[in-house]
Design an enzyme around this catalytic site. Structure first.
Site, PDB file in Angstrom:
ATOM      1  N   GLU A 202     -56.608  51.411  28.327  1.00  0.00           N
ATOM      2  CA  GLU A 202     -56.647  52.719  27.654  1.00  0.00           C
ATOM      3  C   GLU A 202     -57.551  53.650  28.458  1.00  0.00           C
ATOM      4  O   GLU A 202     -58.653  53.276  28.860  1.00  0.00           O
ATOM      5  CB  GLU A 202     -57.174  52.602  26.227  1.00  0.00           C
ATOM      6  CG  GLU A 202     -57.232  53.951  25.514  1.00  0.00           C
ATOM      7  CD  GLU A 202     -57.745  53.883  24.084  1.00  0.00           C
ATOM      8  OE1 GLU A 202     -57.747  54.941  23.411  1.00  0.00           O
ATOM      9  OE2 GLU A 202     -58.145  52.790  23.640  1.00  0.00           O
TER      10      GLU A 202
ATOM     11  N   ASN B 213     -54.405  59.440  25.312  1.00  0.00           N
ATOM     12  CA  ASN B 213     -54.388  60.085  23.997  1.00  0.00           C
ATOM     13  C   ASN B 213     -53.707  61.449  24.059  1.00  0.00           C
ATOM     14  O   ASN B 213     -53.937  62.226  24.992  1.00  0.00           O
ATOM     15  CB  ASN B 213     -55.812  60.261  23.468  1.00  0.00           C
ATOM     16  CG  ASN B 213     -56.420  58.947  23.027  1.00  0.00           C
ATOM     17  OD1 ASN B 213     -55.979  58.338  22.065  1.00  0.00           O
ATOM     18  ND2 ASN B 213     -57.428  58.486  23.765  1.00  0.00           N
TER      19      ASN B 213
ATOM     20  N   GLU C 213     -50.552  57.846  23.278  1.00  0.00           N
ATOM     21  CA  GLU C 213     -51.118  57.499  21.975  1.00  0.00           C
ATOM     22  C   GLU C 213     -51.248  58.749  21.111  1.00  0.00           C
ATOM     23  O   GLU C 213     -51.807  59.759  21.544  1.00  0.00           O
ATOM     24  CB  GLU C 213     -52.507  56.871  22.141  1.00  0.00           C
ATOM     25  CG  GLU C 213     -52.493  55.449  22.633  1.00  0.00           C
ATOM     26  CD  GLU C 213     -53.871  54.810  22.536  1.00  0.00           C
ATOM     27  OE1 GLU C 213     -54.763  55.425  21.902  1.00  0.00           O
ATOM     28  OE2 GLU C 213     -54.058  53.717  23.082  1.00  0.00           O
TER      29      GLU C 213
ATOM     30  N   ASP D 127     -52.235  55.255  17.167  1.00  0.00           N
ATOM     31  CA  ASP D 127     -53.631  54.839  17.237  1.00  0.00           C
ATOM     32  C   ASP D 127     -54.247  54.845  15.845  1.00  0.00           C
ATOM     33  O   ASP D 127     -53.814  55.582  14.948  1.00  0.00           O
ATOM     34  CB  ASP D 127     -54.392  55.793  18.166  1.00  0.00           C
ATOM     35  CG  ASP D 127     -55.745  55.235  18.563  1.00  0.00           C
ATOM     36  OD1 ASP D 127     -55.974  54.033  18.338  1.00  0.00           O
ATOM     37  OD2 ASP D 127     -56.561  56.008  19.098  1.00  0.00           O
TER      38      ASP D 127
ATOM     39  N   GLU E  45     -57.899  46.815  18.373  1.00  0.00           N
ATOM     40  CA  GLU E  45     -59.016  47.419  19.102  1.00  0.00           C
ATOM     41  C   GLU E  45     -60.327  47.170  18.373  1.00  0.00           C
ATOM     42  O   GLU E  45     -60.360  46.878  17.175  1.00  0.00           O
ATOM     43  CB  GLU E  45     -58.785  48.922  19.280  1.00  0.00           C
ATOM     44  CG  GLU E  45     -58.634  49.701  18.003  1.00  0.00           C
ATOM     45  CD  GLU E  45     -58.379  51.192  18.251  1.00  0.00           C
ATOM     46  OE1 GLU E  45     -58.567  51.638  19.381  1.00  0.00           O
ATOM     47  OE2 GLU E  45     -57.995  51.879  17.286  1.00  0.00           O
TER      48      GLU E  45
END
Length: 658
Positions: free
Chosen positions: A441, A500, A532, A562, A619
Site C-alpha cells: 500500500e 488511495n 482504494e 478500505d 490491516e
C-alpha cells in the site's frame, strides 16, 4: 473591523455637516458686513446729497452779496433775511471782509474761526469755491481730514439715537458753517440741515427686502443642514442595523464591545466572548424555506436580547450564528448562563429539538480586539466538530496552535508539491499461504525542509477539508506509476500497489478517464495498480460512484474498499458495489472484545467475501495470534506492523527484492 473601514465610517458621519455649519457662519458674517457697509454707504450718500443741496442754497444766498455796497446794503440785507426765513436749511448768515473785519450778521454774532479748508467735492459740483469752517462752538457733524469730509462719530451717534419718532419732524439735524468768497467778502452761512425718516425710506425698504431674502435663504439653509444631520443619522443607523434581525449588526457589536472593554480597564468585571451557533441551520432552511430560517434567526435574536444584562452586547454574525460579550464571575456560573440561553432559544419552537454549539473565550486584562477575541471563540466552537451538539468549548492555547499549524500547512502545501516534499512510503502486504510479498500500500509522508518528518495524521485531515487532497492523490498515483515504470524498465518483478482515492474525487464523472490518463503516461499495466476507496464514498453520488468503479474495473484496475466495517452500511454497499478487494478495518482486532465478537465478525466477513469472489486484506495486524487466526480463516493478505512498518521505496525494493 479594520482601520480603513472604521475611518470611512467616521468620515461619513462628519460628511457635509461641518462644512454646512461653517458655510452658514461665513454667510452670516458676510451678510452682516455687507449690510453694515451698505447701510453706512447709503446713509452717507443721503447726507452728502443733503449737504450738496444745502450748499447750492447757501451759494445763492452768498451771491446776493455780489453787488454789496453802502447803497445796496439795506436791500440785500432784506433779501437775505427773507431767504433765511424761507429756507429751512439756512439758520444764520455772517459776512466779513478780506481782513476778517465783521461786515454784517443776521444775528449780530460772528463765529470764532479756528480753521478753514477747501472741499473739492462741493466746489466741483457747485462750481463755486466753498470752504468748510470749523467754528469754536463745533457746530458741525463732520471733521476735516486731508481735504475730505469724514463723519464725526460723536455727532452721528446723536443723530441715530433719537428716542422719539415723528415722521413729520426731522429726527436729526446737521449744523455746518460754509464760507463762500464773494466780491472780496467771505459770506459765512450756517447750514442747519434736517434729516427726515423719509430720506432713508428707499434704503430701508431695500434693506428690509434684503433681510427678508436672506432670512428665507437662512431658513432654507438651516432646514438643509438639519435634513443632512438627520440623513446622516438615519444612514448611520442603517449601517449599524442587521438586515435579518433588525437589531445591532456586527459593526456595532465591534464598536460597543471595544468600548466596554476599554472602560473596563481596571478589571471591574470579567468578560467572556461567546460564539453561539445553531447546528444544521441549512437543513432547517431546506425543510422549511429560507424565509422561515430568517424568521427563526430574528426570533433567536429577540430571545437572546431579553437575556442580556447591563454592560453586555449581542449581535447577529451570519446564518444562525451570534456573538455575545457576557459578564461573568466564575466559569461554572458562565456555563449555567449559556445553558439558560440555549433553553431560551429552544423555547422559540417548542415542538422542535434544536442543537447549538458554543465556543467561549475568557477575555484577559488589557485585551480589546473584539474581532480577534471572537475569532478565538469561533476556533473553540470549531474544535467541537459537527457532531458535538449542545456542547460548550473553552478556548485554550492548544486550539490556537492547531489553527496556526493549519495555516502553515496551507501556506506550504503547494510549494511542497512542486518541490516533491511528499514522499512515497510502501507498507507490504504479506500472503498468509506462504508468507511472501503479495502487494503493498502506498502511503504518503511529508519531509518538510524546516519541520522535518510530518506524519500523515497532521496534514491529511487538513487536505481533506480544504480540497488539496485531490492534488495529492493525483501526485501519489503518478508517483506509483513512475516507480513501477522504473522497476519494469529494470526488469524487476512487479507487485500490485494500492493507492488511495479520496471520496472527493467521485464528484467528477470523468474520474476513470482521468486516472487512466495519469497511469498510461508511464505505460504501466493497470493490473499492478489497485485503487482504494473508503466506504464513505458510497454515501455521495451513488450513481457516479458505481459508474466510475465499473469503468475502472473494465480498464483492468483492481478496486478495493478500505476500512470495511468502520461505517454503518457496509453490507448494503457490498450489495450494490462490485469490488475486487475487501480490506477489513483494524478496529476489529483491537479492544477487550476482539477475541470474541470481533474475531467472530471477521471470520463471517471473510466467508462472505469468498462467496462474492473478493480478496481479503486484513490491516493493522500486530501479533502472531492474529496472523494465525487469519491464516486459519484463509485471509489472503496481511498488512501491519507484525511484518513491517511503512518504509521508503528504496528500502522496500531492497528488502523484498522487487
Amino acid at each position: 473591523m479594520n482601520k480603513s473601514k472604521e475611518k470611512r465610517i467616521k468620515k461619513f458621519k462628519k460628511k457635509r455637516i461641518w462644512p454646512s455649519v461653517l458655510g452658514l457662519i461665513l454667510i452670516l458674517c458676510i451678510f452682516i458686513v455687507v449690510m453694515a457697509a451698505a447701510l453706512w454707504a447709503s446713509g452717507m450718500d443721503i447726507v452728502q446729497r443733503k449737504l450738496l443741496d444745502s450748499s447750492r442754497k447757501s451759494i445763492k444766498v452768498a451771491e446776493l452779496f455780489a453787488d454789496y455796497n453802502s447803497e445796496t446794503e439795506e436791500k440785500i440785507i432784506q433779501t437775505v433775511l427773507s431767504h433765511i426765513d424761507a429756507l429751512e436749511e439756512i439758520e444764520k448768515v455772517a459776512v466779513i471782509d478780506a481782513d476778517r473785519v465783521p461786515v454784517w450778521s443776521s444775528t449780530g454774532e460772528y463765529p470764532i474761526i479756528d480753521a478753514t479748508i477747501d472741499i473739492e467735492l462741493l466746489s466741483e459740483i457747485t462750481e463755486k469755491e466753498i470752504h468748510v469752517m470749523i467754528a469754536e462752538d463745533k457746530e458741525q457733524v463732520f471733521i476735516i481730514e486731508e481735504g475730505e469730509i469724514v463723519p464725526n462719530e460723536d455727532a452721528l451717534e446723536d443723530i441715530f439715537s433719537a428716542s422719539e419718532f415723528d415722521a413729520s419732524a426731522p429726527f436729526a439735524q446737521i449744523k455746518l458753517w460754509l464760507v463762500i468768497p464773494v466780491n472780496g467778502l467771505d459770506v459765512m452761512v450756517l447750514n442747519d440741515i434736517p434729516i427726515y425718516f423719509q430720506d432713508f425710506l428707499t434704503m430701508i425698504v431695500c434693506i428690509l427686502l434684503c433681510i427678508f431674502l436672506i432670512v428665507i435663504f437662512l431658513i432654507y439653509y438651516l432646514i438643509s443642514i438639519i435634513g443632512t444631520v438627520f440623513g446622516v443619522r438615519k444612514t448611520i443607523k442603517i449601517i449599524y442595523t442587521d438586515m435579518v434581525t433588525g437589531g445591532d449588526n456586527w459593526l456595532l457589536f465591534i464598536r460597543k464591545g471595544a468600548s466596554l472593554l476599554k472602560k473596563n480597564g481596571k478589571r471591574k468585571q470579567k468578560y467572556a466572548m461567546v460564539h453561539l451557533e445553531m447546528r444544521k441551520y441549512r437543513s432547517f432552511c431546506t425543510c422549511f424555506g429560507v424565509n422561515k430560517g430568517q424568521e427563526l434567526i430574528e426570533s433567536f435574536y429577540a430571545a437572546l436580547k431579553k437575556e442580556m444584562k447591563r454592560n453586555e452586547v449581542l449581535a447577529h454574525q451570519e446564518n444562525a450564528e451570534f456573538g455575545l460579550l457576557l459578564v461573568y464571575a466564575e466559569a461554572a456560573e458562565l456555563e449555567a448562563r449559556i445553558d439558560s440561553l440555549e433553553k431560551a432559544l429552544n423555547a422559540v419552537l417548542p415542538g422542535m429539538k434544536m442543537y447549538f454549539g458554543v465556543g467561549v473565550y475568557l477575555v484577559q486584562p488589557g485585551e480589546r480586539d473584539v474581532e480577534q477575541l471572537y475569532n478565538n471563540a469561533m476556533i473553540a466552537c470549531e474544535m467541537l466538530g459537527e457532531e458535538a451538539e449542545n456542547k460548550i468549548a473553552f478556548f485554550d492555547v492548544e486550539m490556537n496552535n492547531q489553527k496556526i499549524w493549519e495555516r502553515k500547512v496551507e501556506d506550504d502545501m503547494d510549494r511542497a508539491l512542486v518541490n516533491r516534499e511528499f514522499q512515497v512510503y510502501l507498507q507490504p502486504k504479506i500472503s498468509t499461504s506462504d508468507e511472501v510479498l503479495g502487494g503493498a500500500e502506498a502511503l504518503v509522508r511529508w519531509i518538510h525542509p524546516t519541520e522535518g518528518f510530518i506524519p500523515p495524521n497532521r496534514f491529511i485531515p487538513i487536505f481533506e477539508k480544504n480540497g488539496f487532497i485531490l492534488k495529492l492523490d493525483d501526485y501519489m498515483l503518478e508517483e506509483i506509476a513512475r516507480i513501477q515504470a522504473g522497476w519494469l524498465a529494470e526488469g524487476r518483478k512487479l507487485v500490485p500497489i494500492s493507492v488511495n482515492v479520496s471520496r472527493a474525487h467521485f464528484t467528477r464523472e470523468d474520474l476513470a478517464e482521468h486516472i487512466c490518463a495519469i497511469v498510461d503516461k508511464y505505460q504501466v499495466p493497470h493490473s499492478v495498480i489497485e485503487l482504494e476507496l473508503t466506504e464513505s464514498a458510497f454515501f455521495d453520488d451513488k450513481k457516479v460512484l458505481l459508474n466510475t468503479v465499473q469503468k475502472l474495473r473494465n480498464a483492468g484496475f483492481s478496486v478495493s474498499m478500505d476500512d470495511f466495517g468502520a461505517g454503518y452500511s457496509s453490507l448494503n454497499s457490498l450489495k450494490e458495489l462490485q469490488i475486487d478487494v475487501l480490506k477489513i478495518d483494524a478496529d476489529f482486532f483491537r479492544g477487550a472484545d476482539a477475541e470474541e465478537r470481533g474475531l467472530l465478525i471477521v471470520s463471517e466477513v471473510i466467508e462472505l467475501a469468498k462467496k462474492l469472489n473478493m480478496k481479503i486484506v486484513a490491516e493493522g495486524i500486530e501479533s502472531r495470534e492474529q496472523v494465525d487466526f487469519l491464516t486459519e480463516q484463509e485471509c489472503d493478505l496481511i498488512q501491519g506492523y507484525f511484518y513491517a512498518k511503512p518504509m521508503p521505496v528504496a528500502e522496500f525494493a531492497q528488502k523484498y527484492n522487487v
